[in-house]
Design an enzyme around this catalytic site. Sequence first.
Site, PDB file in Angstrom:
ATOM      1  N   ARG A  55      13.037   6.996   9.302  1.00 43.78           N
ATOM      2  CA  ARG A  55      12.140   7.447   8.611  1.00 43.78           C
ATOM      3  C   ARG A  55      12.836   7.932   7.395  1.00 43.78           C
ATOM      4  O   ARG A  55      12.245   8.479   6.441  1.00 43.78           O
ATOM      5  CB  ARG A  55      11.544   9.059   9.470  1.00 43.78           C
ATOM      6  CG  ARG A  55      11.018  10.018   8.478  1.00 43.78           C
ATOM      7  CD  ARG A  55       9.971  10.846   9.204  1.00 43.78           C
ATOM      8  NE  ARG A  55      10.603  11.765  10.115  1.00 43.78           N
ATOM      9  CZ  ARG A  55      11.414  12.646  10.281  1.00 43.78           C
ATOM     10  NH1 ARG A  55      11.884  13.061   8.942  1.00 43.78           N
ATOM     11  NH2 ARG A  55      12.032  13.258  11.132  1.00 43.78           N
ATOM     12  N   TYR A 108      -6.087   4.546 -12.341  1.00 45.73           N
ATOM     13  CA  TYR A 108      -6.319   4.106 -10.950  1.00 45.73           C
ATOM     14  C   TYR A 108      -7.434   5.055 -10.229  1.00 45.73           C
ATOM     15  O   TYR A 108      -7.088   6.276 -10.399  1.00 45.73           O
ATOM     16  CB  TYR A 108      -5.597   3.412 -10.289  1.00 45.73           C
ATOM     17  CG  TYR A 108      -5.764   3.223  -8.667  1.00 45.73           C
ATOM     18  CD1 TYR A 108      -6.996   2.524  -8.437  1.00 45.73           C
ATOM     19  CD2 TYR A 108      -5.334   4.126  -7.517  1.00 45.73           C
ATOM     20  CE1 TYR A 108      -7.338   2.204  -7.164  1.00 45.73           C
ATOM     21  CE2 TYR A 108      -5.642   3.606  -6.278  1.00 45.73           C
ATOM     22  CZ  TYR A 108      -6.775   3.049  -6.037  1.00 45.73           C
ATOM     23  OH  TYR A 108      -7.067   2.720  -4.806  1.00 45.73           O
ATOM     24  N   ASP A 180       2.446   4.438 -14.308  1.00 48.27           N
ATOM     25  CA  ASP A 180       2.147   3.425 -13.377  1.00 48.27           C
ATOM     26  C   ASP A 180       2.180   2.041 -14.006  1.00 48.27           C
ATOM     27  O   ASP A 180       1.468   1.609 -14.784  1.00 48.27           O
ATOM     28  CB  ASP A 180       0.660   3.629 -12.934  1.00 48.27           C
ATOM     29  CG  ASP A 180       0.346   2.705 -11.692  1.00 48.27           C
ATOM     30  OD1 ASP A 180       0.875   1.905 -11.455  1.00 48.27           O
ATOM     31  OD2 ASP A 180      -0.581   3.272 -10.884  1.00 48.27           O
ATOM     32  N   LYS A 205       0.333  -4.790  -4.659  1.00 46.58           N
ATOM     33  CA  LYS A 205      -0.130  -5.630  -5.818  1.00 46.58           C
ATOM     34  C   LYS A 205       0.633  -6.684  -6.203  1.00 46.58           C
ATOM     35  O   LYS A 205       1.226  -7.811  -5.251  1.00 46.58           O
ATOM     36  CB  LYS A 205      -0.667  -4.796  -6.878  1.00 46.58           C
ATOM     37  CG  LYS A 205      -1.604  -3.753  -6.464  1.00 46.58           C
ATOM     38  CD  LYS A 205      -2.903  -3.988  -5.696  1.00 46.58           C
ATOM     39  CE  LYS A 205      -3.596  -2.637  -5.301  1.00 46.58           C
ATOM     40  NZ  LYS A 205      -4.605  -2.988  -4.251  1.00 46.58           N
TER      41      LYS A 205
HETATM   42  N1  PLP Z   1      -1.997   2.191  -8.832  1.00 49.81           N
HETATM   43  C1  PLP Z   1      -2.704   1.350  -9.036  1.00 49.81           C
HETATM   44  C2  PLP Z   1      -2.731   0.694 -10.537  1.00 49.81           C
HETATM   45  C3  PLP Z   1      -3.611   0.482  -8.263  1.00 49.81           C
HETATM   46  O1  PLP Z   1      -4.367  -0.420  -8.585  1.00 49.81           O
HETATM   47  C4  PLP Z   1      -3.766   1.005  -6.900  1.00 49.81           C
HETATM   48  C5  PLP Z   1      -4.122   0.430  -5.926  1.00 49.81           C
HETATM   49  O2  PLP Z   1      -5.285  -0.251  -6.042  1.00 49.81           O
HETATM   50  C6  PLP Z   1      -2.430   2.133  -6.616  1.00 49.81           C
HETATM   51  C7  PLP Z   1      -1.911   2.669  -7.493  1.00 49.81           C
HETATM   52  C8  PLP Z   1      -2.481   2.759  -5.325  1.00 49.81           C
HETATM   53  O3  PLP Z   1      -1.693   1.641  -4.438  1.00 49.81           O
HETATM   54  P1  PLP Z   1      -2.105   1.395  -2.795  1.00 49.81           P
HETATM   55  O4  PLP Z   1      -3.256   0.857  -2.664  1.00 49.81           O
HETATM   56  O5  PLP Z   1      -0.690   0.602  -2.504  1.00 49.81           O
HETATM   57  O6  PLP Z   1      -2.122   2.738  -2.083  1.00 49.81           O
END
Ligand code: PLP
Length: 413
Positions: A55, A108, A180, A205
Amino acid sequence: MGRTNHTETITRLQTLCPGIGQTASDGEPLVTPLVQSTTFWRDGVGSGAEHQYSRVSNPTVAALEKALGDLEQALPATCFATGMAAETALFLALLKAGDHVICGSGVYGGTTRLIRQLLSDLGVEADFVDATRPEAIRAAVRTTTKLIFVETPSNPSLEITDIEAVAVIARESGALLAVDNTFLTPVLQQPLDLGADISVYSTTKFIEGHSVALGGALVTRDEAVDERIRFIRKCTGAIQNPLNAWLTLNGLRTLPLRVERQSRTAEAVAAWLATHPQIVKVNHPSLATGRAAAIADRQHVGLDGARHGAVVSFEIDGGLDAGRQFVEALELCTLVEHVGSVETLVTHPASMTHADVPADQRRATGISDGLLRLSVGLEPASAIIADLKKGLEAVAACETVRDVVHEEAAACA
Ligand code: PLP
């Protein structure tokens, strides 16, 4: 960052990725082993062994962390179960009740939900602003602002935020800047080189790239921030599982190859869509003009024709109904809530990824009910375009039927 540095960055990443994670010593396995053990031997009480309990840390996760850190010349990343787990840890690490966060309105949908519906209950205050306008970010700064969070290109409108300009505002305000970078990955954008404090990833992704492993990562060069993030991960138990870390490490080996190819194809697809009479709007940084184009040109690393990422969004004449008919006629492109895999994927953001974003915020960030998002895969541009054509022909056929029905109804009246 000048274009000469871009070339150095590309060459560095193209060289690093194929053998990433290897330990390169006599008798060691060529590929990083998968260590599933939840716990590790100790020589005695007070043992200083690097890994003690999975963990807190695990050899396979640590190999991925070192690899992701190396891609941005940073400390080893901290890896999480998902991108949202990484973002939750980031916010818990840097914000407490009474603090203020400025978030780009084009992030997002899950990020918006986390801030609006969970952090607000913990007493964290937030403003969502148009991050393409640094002056709007500056105007939102309060004495309590601790974090600025942006996503660029934005999701799914692909608008560009000037990371260097926002980093200056963050520094002057005593706040940290998190970017991000899920859509472009370190191969096409290096946020820390542009002044950001933390790069944020859903490794689910493009980084993993094959739709087989969830994951998230935070990357920083700041030791105090790194220590705080690791503490939060230990408290919350949000570490990535070793199998997913191992699969992600394997995905990293082909990351430059995939994103370059997918971005090149995306540019061709976006250019084709932009000239099609049934398409009313196309978003892709390769089509940006003026200031946005200049910023993208400066901050996107990569080879010409393959620098702006594999995500394209567009709107078909006819809105939501046309979008539905279009998606149902596609055979190659798959309707899913996902981006960044090797196959071409299509998403309807208003009902899927951004369904929890308030409708006025959706409209303000260009997410109309008819907008579709395409994550371009490894198939040839000609095959993807042929499939999109099929979808558009289905929409046109439905319109013809509708027109005939209307004419017949008018004749009967
Ligand atoms: N940031 C972006 C740009 C995303 O497209 C996503 C998910 O689609 C996330 C964060 C969140 O990621 P996760 O689905 O791995 O939790």
